[in-house]
Design a protein around this motif. Structure first.
Motif, PDB file in Angstrom:
ATOM      1  N   TYR A 252      36.546  55.518  39.551  1.00 43.25           N
ATOM      2  CA  TYR A 252      36.454  54.488  40.591  1.00 43.25           C
ATOM      3  C   TYR A 252      36.402  53.091  39.972  1.00 43.25           C
ATOM      4  CZ  TYR A 252      35.257  52.691  45.198  1.00 43.25           C
ATOM      5  OH  TYR A 252      35.276  52.031  46.394  1.00 43.25           O
ATOM      6  N   SER A 253      36.109  53.048  38.676  1.00 43.42           N
ATOM      7  CA  SER A 253      36.064  51.756  37.979  1.00 43.42           C
ATOM      8  C   SER A 253      37.410  51.043  37.986  1.00 43.42           C
ATOM      9  CB  SER A 253      35.606  51.949  36.534  1.00 43.42           C
ATOM     10  OG  SER A 253      34.245  52.276  36.498  1.00 43.42           O
ATOM     11  N   TYR A 254      38.499  51.789  38.158  1.00 43.22           N
ATOM     12  CA  TYR A 254      39.809  51.142  38.237  1.00 43.22           C
ATOM     13  C   TYR A 254      39.900  50.224  39.459  1.00 43.22           C
ATOM     14  CZ  TYR A 254      41.603  54.033  34.476  1.00 43.22           C
ATOM     15  OH  TYR A 254      41.815  54.617  33.254  1.00 43.22           O
ATOM     16  N   ALA A 255      39.147  50.539  40.498  1.00 40.05           N
ATOM     17  CA  ALA A 255      39.103  49.663  41.673  1.00 40.05           C
ATOM     18  C   ALA A 255      38.062  48.568  41.492  1.00 40.05           C
ATOM     19  CB  ALA A 255      38.803  50.466  42.934  1.00 40.05           C
ATOM     20  N   THR A 256      36.869  48.944  41.002  1.00 45.23           N
ATOM     21  CA  THR A 256      35.801  47.944  40.908  1.00 45.23           C
ATOM     22  C   THR A 256      36.065  46.897  39.834  1.00 45.23           C
ATOM     23  OG1 THR A 256      34.518  49.452  39.516  1.00 45.23           O
ATOM     24  CG2 THR A 256      33.991  49.425  41.861  1.00 45.23           C
ATOM     25  N   VAL A 257      36.897  47.198  38.842  1.00 46.07           N
ATOM     26  CA  VAL A 257      37.198  46.206  37.813  1.00 46.07           C
ATOM     27  C   VAL A 257      38.045  45.054  38.375  1.00 46.07           C
ATOM     28  CG1 VAL A 257      39.326  47.191  36.830  1.00 46.07           C
ATOM     29  CG2 VAL A 257      37.718  45.987  35.346  1.00 46.07           C
TER      30      VAL A 257
ATOM     31  N   ARG B  75      28.644  51.185  35.858  1.00 45.23           N
ATOM     32  CA  ARG B  75      27.911  52.177  36.660  1.00 45.23           C
ATOM     33  C   ARG B  75      28.850  53.144  37.381  1.00 45.23           C
ATOM     34  NH1 ARG B  75      22.356  50.331  38.320  1.00 45.23           N
ATOM     35  NH2 ARG B  75      22.011  48.429  37.138  1.00 45.23           N
ATOM     36  N   ASN B  76      30.035  52.684  37.740  1.00 40.47           N
ATOM     37  CA  ASN B  76      30.995  53.517  38.465  1.00 40.47           C
ATOM     38  C   ASN B  76      31.947  54.289  37.555  1.00 40.47           C
ATOM     39  OD1 ASN B  76      30.313  53.186  41.183  1.00 40.47           O
ATOM     40  ND2 ASN B  76      31.295  51.188  41.245  1.00 40.47           N
ATOM     41  N   ALA B  77      31.745  54.215  36.262  1.00 38.75           N
ATOM     42  CA  ALA B  77      32.678  54.864  35.326  1.00 38.75           C
ATOM     43  C   ALA B  77      32.754  56.376  35.546  1.00 38.75           C
ATOM     44  CB  ALA B  77      32.276  54.554  33.895  1.00 38.75           C
ATOM     45  N   ALA B  78      31.644  56.990  35.877  1.00 36.84           N
ATOM     46  CA  ALA B  78      31.637  58.445  36.051  1.00 36.84           C
ATOM     47  C   ALA B  78      32.096  58.863  37.456  1.00 36.84           C
ATOM     48  CB  ALA B  78      30.241  58.995  35.795  1.00 36.84           C
ATOM     49  N   ARG B  79      32.039  57.943  38.378  1.00 39.03           N
ATOM     50  CA  ARG B  79      32.451  58.259  39.753  1.00 39.03           C
ATOM     51  C   ARG B  79      33.971  58.375  39.813  1.00 39.03           C
ATOM     52  NH1 ARG B  79      31.609  54.163  44.840  1.00 39.03           N
ATOM     53  NH2 ARG B  79      32.652  55.449  46.385  1.00 39.03           N
ATOM     54  N   LYS B  80      34.454  59.401  40.491  1.00 35.41           N
ATOM     55  CA  LYS B  80      35.902  59.634  40.575  1.00 35.41           C
ATOM     56  C   LYS B  80      36.371  59.531  42.026  1.00 35.41           C
ATOM     57  CE  LYS B  80      36.403  61.386  36.273  1.00 35.41           C
ATOM     58  NZ  LYS B  80      36.463  60.381  35.290  1.00 35.41           N
ATOM     59  N   TYR B  81      37.639  59.146  42.179  1.00 32.29           N
ATOM     60  CA  TYR B  81      38.282  59.244  43.488  1.00 32.29           C
ATOM     61  C   TYR B  81      38.435  60.731  43.810  1.00 32.29           C
ATOM     62  CZ  TYR B  81      39.740  54.365  44.024  1.00 32.29           C
ATOM     63  OH  TYR B  81      39.757  53.015  44.206  1.00 32.29           O
ATOM     64  N   GLN B  82      38.325  61.065  45.079  1.00 33.02           N
ATOM     65  CA  GLN B  82      38.421  62.474  45.462  1.00 33.02           C
ATOM     66  C   GLN B  82      39.810  63.058  45.227  1.00 33.02           C
ATOM     67  OE1 GLN B  82      37.045  62.628  49.518  1.00 33.02           O
ATOM     68  NE2 GLN B  82      35.144  63.593  48.848  1.00 33.02           N
TER      69      GLN B  82
ATOM     70  N   VAL C 113      31.032  43.466  36.236  1.00 34.47           N
ATOM     71  CA  VAL C 113      31.182  44.261  35.011  1.00 34.47           C
ATOM     72  C   VAL C 113      30.128  45.368  34.999  1.00 34.47           C
ATOM     73  CG1 VAL C 113      30.974  44.207  32.484  1.00 34.47           C
ATOM     74  CG2 VAL C 113      32.264  42.422  33.678  1.00 34.47           C
ATOM     75  N   ASP C 114      28.899  45.022  35.382  1.00 35.33           N
ATOM     76  CA  ASP C 114      27.835  46.023  35.459  1.00 35.33           C
ATOM     77  C   ASP C 114      28.197  47.123  36.464  1.00 35.33           C
ATOM     78  OD1 ASP C 114      25.120  46.994  34.873  1.00 35.33           O
ATOM     79  OD2 ASP C 114      24.685  46.397  36.946  1.00 35.33           O
ATOM     80  N   LEU C 115      28.762  46.730  37.591  1.00 34.89           N
ATOM     81  CA  LEU C 115      29.179  47.708  38.600  1.00 34.89           C
ATOM     82  C   LEU C 115      30.270  48.629  38.065  1.00 34.89           C
ATOM     83  CD1 LEU C 115      28.930  48.645  41.575  1.00 34.89           C
ATOM     84  CD2 LEU C 115      30.719  46.992  42.122  1.00 34.89           C
ATOM     85  N   CYS C 116      31.188  48.087  37.299  1.00 31.98           N
ATOM     86  CA  CYS C 116      32.252  48.913  36.686  1.00 31.98           C
ATOM     87  C   CYS C 116      31.665  49.954  35.752  1.00 31.98           C
ATOM     88  CB  CYS C 116      33.226  48.039  35.910  1.00 31.98           C
ATOM     89  SG  CYS C 116      34.243  47.027  36.949  1.00 31.98           S
TER      90      CYS C 116
ATOM     91  N   ALA D  48      30.895  33.195  38.325  1.00 29.68           N
ATOM     92  CA  ALA D  48      30.369  33.678  37.044  1.00 29.68           C
ATOM     93  C   ALA D  48      29.328  34.776  37.283  1.00 29.68           C
ATOM     94  CB  ALA D  48      29.769  32.524  36.243  1.00 29.68           C
ATOM     95  N   VAL D  49      28.469  34.590  38.273  1.00 30.74           N
ATOM     96  CA  VAL D  49      27.456  35.600  38.597  1.00 30.74           C
ATOM     97  C   VAL D  49      28.131  36.884  39.102  1.00 30.74           C
ATOM     98  CG1 VAL D  49      25.554  36.150  40.185  1.00 30.74           C
ATOM     99  CG2 VAL D  49      25.602  33.940  39.015  1.00 30.74           C
ATOM    100  N   VAL D  50      29.117  36.735  39.985  1.00 30.46           N
ATOM    101  CA  VAL D  50      29.822  37.913  40.509  1.00 30.46           C
ATOM    102  C   VAL D  50      30.576  38.627  39.384  1.00 30.46           C
ATOM    103  CG1 VAL D  50      31.636  38.706  42.080  1.00 30.46           C
ATOM    104  CG2 VAL D  50      29.986  37.008  42.852  1.00 30.46           C
ATOM    105  N   THR D  51      31.147  37.878  38.460  1.00 28.92           N
ATOM    106  CA  THR D  51      31.837  38.488  37.319  1.00 28.92           C
ATOM    107  C   THR D  51      30.854  39.300  36.476  1.00 28.92           C
ATOM    108  OG1 THR D  51      33.465  36.706  37.251  1.00 28.92           O
ATOM    109  CG2 THR D  51      33.221  38.022  35.253  1.00 28.92           C
TER     110      THR D  51
END
Length: 169
Positions: free
Chosen positions: A125-130, A112-119, A107-110, A100-103
């Motif tokens: 990058y959220s497609y991986a972190t989700v 935060r990573n929404a603007a980060r893109k794969y090169q 979600v918070d990590l996803c 539950a804590v990791v979930t």
């Protein structure tokens, strides 16, 4: 009805893991072969990373659901069934809290990573972190199911233990 949903989820997870593993193997193999001929397939690293994240987390739930995670239970098997069930309930509650804590933080990590893109893929990058919060949420549901199963066995000791390992000849 719950059994039908669970069987459907089991089949879906199996398909995702099998297809993902095939894509992962083919991508890495193709990149290695093409690199030998001097052809750059730089997107293979990003594809492999994306697929590996999903295969890992969905596969972990699949293994947990089928009770295929590795464990050492030599000491546990020496305890009476009631004590074993109490230990299993305690363990699965701890696992549930952790997941539950990791979930939550996943979600918070996803976000935060929404603007980060794969090169090379030009997707978030959220497609991986989700894969982390989704996989952990599924494992949390599985561990909650196990808590209920073992609690029922404490109340009705004639039920079969779902975590009992089968004897290997």
């Amino acid at each position: 009805m719950i059994k039908t949903i669970e069987n459907g989820l089991d089949k879906l997870e199996t398909v995702i893991v099998c297809v993902g593993l095939a894509v992962l193997i083919l991508t890495v193999f193709a990149a290695a072969v093409l690199r030998f001929f001097g052809i750059d397939m730089s997107m293979s690293t990003d594809i492999a990373q994306l697929v590996f994240a999903w295969v890992s987390f969905i596969g972990a739930d699949l293994a947990m659901r089928k009770n295929k995670h590795m464990g050492v239970d030599m000491l546990m098997n020496k305890f009476p069934a009631t004590l074993q069930n109490l230990i299993w309930v305690f363990n699965y509650i701890l696992i549930f809290i952790f997941l539950a804590v990791v979930t939550y933080y996943g979600v918070d990590l996803c976000i935060r990573n929404a603007a980060r893109k794969y090169q090379t893929l030009y997707i978030s990058y959220s497609y991986a972190t989700v894969s982390c919060p989704i996989g952990c949420f599924l494992m949390a549901l599985t561990s909650l199911k196990r808590v209920i199963e073992h609690a029922r066995m404490l109340l009705c000791p004639t039920k079969k233990n779902p975590d009992a390992k089968e004897a290997v000849a």
